[in-house]
Design an enzyme around this catalytic site. Structure first.
Site, PDB file in Angstrom:
ATOM      1  N   GLY A 230     -47.155  58.671  23.194  1.00  0.00           N
ATOM      2  CA  GLY A 230     -47.457  57.992  21.938  1.00  0.00           C
ATOM      3  C   GLY A 230     -48.898  57.743  21.613  1.00  0.00           C
ATOM      4  N   GLU A 272     -41.350  53.285  23.442  1.00  0.00           N
ATOM      5  CA  GLU A 272     -40.804  53.459  22.095  1.00  0.00           C
ATOM      6  C   GLU A 272     -41.239  54.777  21.468  1.00  0.00           C
ATOM      7  OE1 GLU A 272     -44.780  52.934  21.081  1.00  0.00           O
ATOM      8  OE2 GLU A 272     -43.631  51.802  22.552  1.00  0.00           O
ATOM      9  N   ASP A 273     -42.436  55.241  21.795  1.00  0.00           N
ATOM     10  CA  ASP A 273     -42.929  56.493  21.217  1.00  0.00           C
ATOM     11  C   ASP A 273     -42.070  57.675  21.643  1.00  0.00           C
ATOM     12  OD1 ASP A 273     -43.766  56.486  23.910  1.00  0.00           O
ATOM     13  OD2 ASP A 273     -45.769  55.816  23.333  1.00  0.00           O
ATOM     14  N   ASN A 274     -41.777  57.731  22.934  1.00  0.00           N
ATOM     15  CA  ASN A 274     -40.930  58.809  23.443  1.00  0.00           C
ATOM     16  C   ASN A 274     -39.518  58.723  22.875  1.00  0.00           C
ATOM     17  OD1 ASN A 274     -38.889  59.853  25.662  1.00  0.00           O
ATOM     18  ND2 ASN A 274     -40.806  60.931  26.028  1.00  0.00           N
ATOM     19  N   ALA A 277     -39.352  59.909  19.195  1.00  0.00           N
ATOM     20  CA  ALA A 277     -39.375  61.372  19.150  1.00  0.00           C
ATOM     21  C   ALA A 277     -38.045  61.954  19.623  1.00  0.00           C
ATOM     22  CB  ALA A 277     -40.522  61.900  20.005  1.00  0.00           C
TER      23      ALA A 277
END
Length: 431
Positions: A230, A272-274, A277
């Site tokens: 992220g 949260e970024d992973n 995605a």
């Protein structure tokens, strides 16, 4: 008891398997190295678009802030200097006492013609402090396309324009009957430009610019599964509002009022970024694309202990998100598969084990330097000194102790708070 012939047959099969895995790993990292050369070695820095300003899709740049990160002014200024005609910047902090605010206010004074504003205050939607920080600017954003960048990252002037070109590129059919999957996320591989003089900083730099980079680029080039960090991600809010992190394909007929969708629903994850995605990949069947730019990362003073616990944290998070991939991770470390291959070639061909391992590590180091040079770009030659070589070796030697310590735990510390990792990568505050 096995007789001698059966033992010999078993050893031959095991040796062949070990040697086969060794070759598979070399193919994988070679894919990463070749892709890095093609994608980054001759990348542009500036961007000269022929798209009229009135036709350029609007972009809201979200930058969550917490305290004084190293190089903060330059990191934030890089977004103010983007060569793109239609964007806004939302810089969010938890409260009025945040040390980043004087830096942000100075940038607002220096760049009065850039549409930018400060967002103060968090909305508690989960255990993830970054998500809590971003919820308000996420909702306030004037545009559907969002670009989320960490505060320890700076980018080249043409980065946004090239990312938008990729995200909004028209779909082209891959076959006569099937449309190519639409791009849902444009992301950038992290690359360390500056780091502190502590040994943990040096090891982190060696890790991100070599081992992590070549595997990250390889996995995304093969595009078999979602793999996104992220540091710098571009996506559409209208897409994120349709997913919830369950990784189950969205059913238009599912009207369960208990299900919560959108960005706030990812507050239950630390990564949260992973997960965003992965949700776009699995729930909406969207694909990802690496830009030709990198996310220039600044690593502050990090001790070896800091490096150790940082790696432990993300291994433990990953264990609950992708267990199978985490379990085979030790076998992707060169010190493991090179050792297995040395035993194999010694048994099958009588080749000296020590010579094989030494030759392997020389070639492995040269490949890593090639990846490092590719990410740095042709205009910025890399400088390798004895500190980098030592840090690279320390990274190789620490990988297994860190992994085996991490794999048998579920508690992590992040930003001074302890969390317990639950199933599917969700987290709860540790008591």
């Amino acid at each position: 008891m096995l007789d001698d012939e059966t033992k010999a047959t078993l050893f031959r099969y095991l040796s062949a398997a070990g040697l086969g895995w060794y070759l598979v790993m070399w193919v994988l990292v070679s894919v990463g190295a070749i892709a890095a050369r093609r994608r980054y070695r001759h990348r542009p820095v500036d961007h000269h678009s022929f798209i009229p300003s009135s036709d350029a899709p609007g972009v809201s740049i979200l930058r969550p802030l917490k305290g004084l990160d190293p190089n903060l002014y330059t990191n934030l200024e890089s977004t103010f200097r983007q060569e793109y005609p239609n964007f806004e910047i939302l810089l969010s902090v938890d409260d009025e006492r945040d040390q980043a605010l004087p830096v942000v206010r100075e940038l607002l004074r220096v760049y009065p013609n850039v549409k930018a504003q400060i967002v103060i205050g968090v909305e508690e939607v989960g255990v993830n402090p970054k998500v809590n920080n971003l919820v308000r600017p996420y909702r306030m954003a004037a545009h559907d396309i969002l670009w989320v960048l960490d505060s320890n990252v700076f980018v080249d002037p043409g980065t946004l324009a090239r990312a938008v070109d990729i995200l909004t590129a028209p779909q082209t059919p891959t076959t006569r009957s099937k449309q190519k999957r639409r791009i849902g996320v444009v992301h950038h591989v992290p690359f360390v430009d500056f780091s502190g003089s502590y040994w943990g900083s040096r090891v982190e730099t060696a890790f991100l610019n070599t081992t992590h980079a070549k595997m990250y680029v390889a996995i995304n080039t093969m595009a078999l599964e979602s793999c996104v960090v992220g540091k710098s991600n571009l996506y559409r809010r209208s897409d994120v509002d349709r997913v919830d992190g369950t990784l189950k394909p969205v059913d238009p007929m599912d009207v369960d009022p208990a299900r919560k969708f959108g960005f706030p629903s990812f507050g239950r994850f630390l990564a949260e970024d992973n997960m965003i995605a992965s949700a776009l990949w699995h729930e909406l069947d969207l694909r990802h694309s690496l830009s030709t730019d990198v996310a220039h990362n600044v690593v502050g003073n990090m001790t070896l202990g800091d490096y150790f616990w940082r790696r432990v944290r993300w291994i433990r998070v990953r264990k609950y998100m992708v267990l199978s991939a985490t379990i085979i991770e030790p076998f992707t470390e060169s010190i493991v598969f090179a050792t297995l291959a040395s035993l194999a070639v010694n048994y099958l061909f009588g080749f000296p084990k020590i010579l094989f391992v030494l030759t392997h590590f020389v070639l492995w180091f040269m490949l890593d330097l090639d990846v490092y040079a590719s990410l740095s770009g042709k205009h910025r030659p890399i400088s390798i000194d004895h500190y980098f070589v030592a840090a690279w070796l320390i990274r190789e030697l620490l990988c297994l102790p860190i992994f085996f310590y991490a794999i048998f735990g579920s508690t992590v510390v992040w930003r001074g708070r302890s969390y317990r990792i639950l199933r599917n990568g969700e987290a709860a505050l540790a008591m």
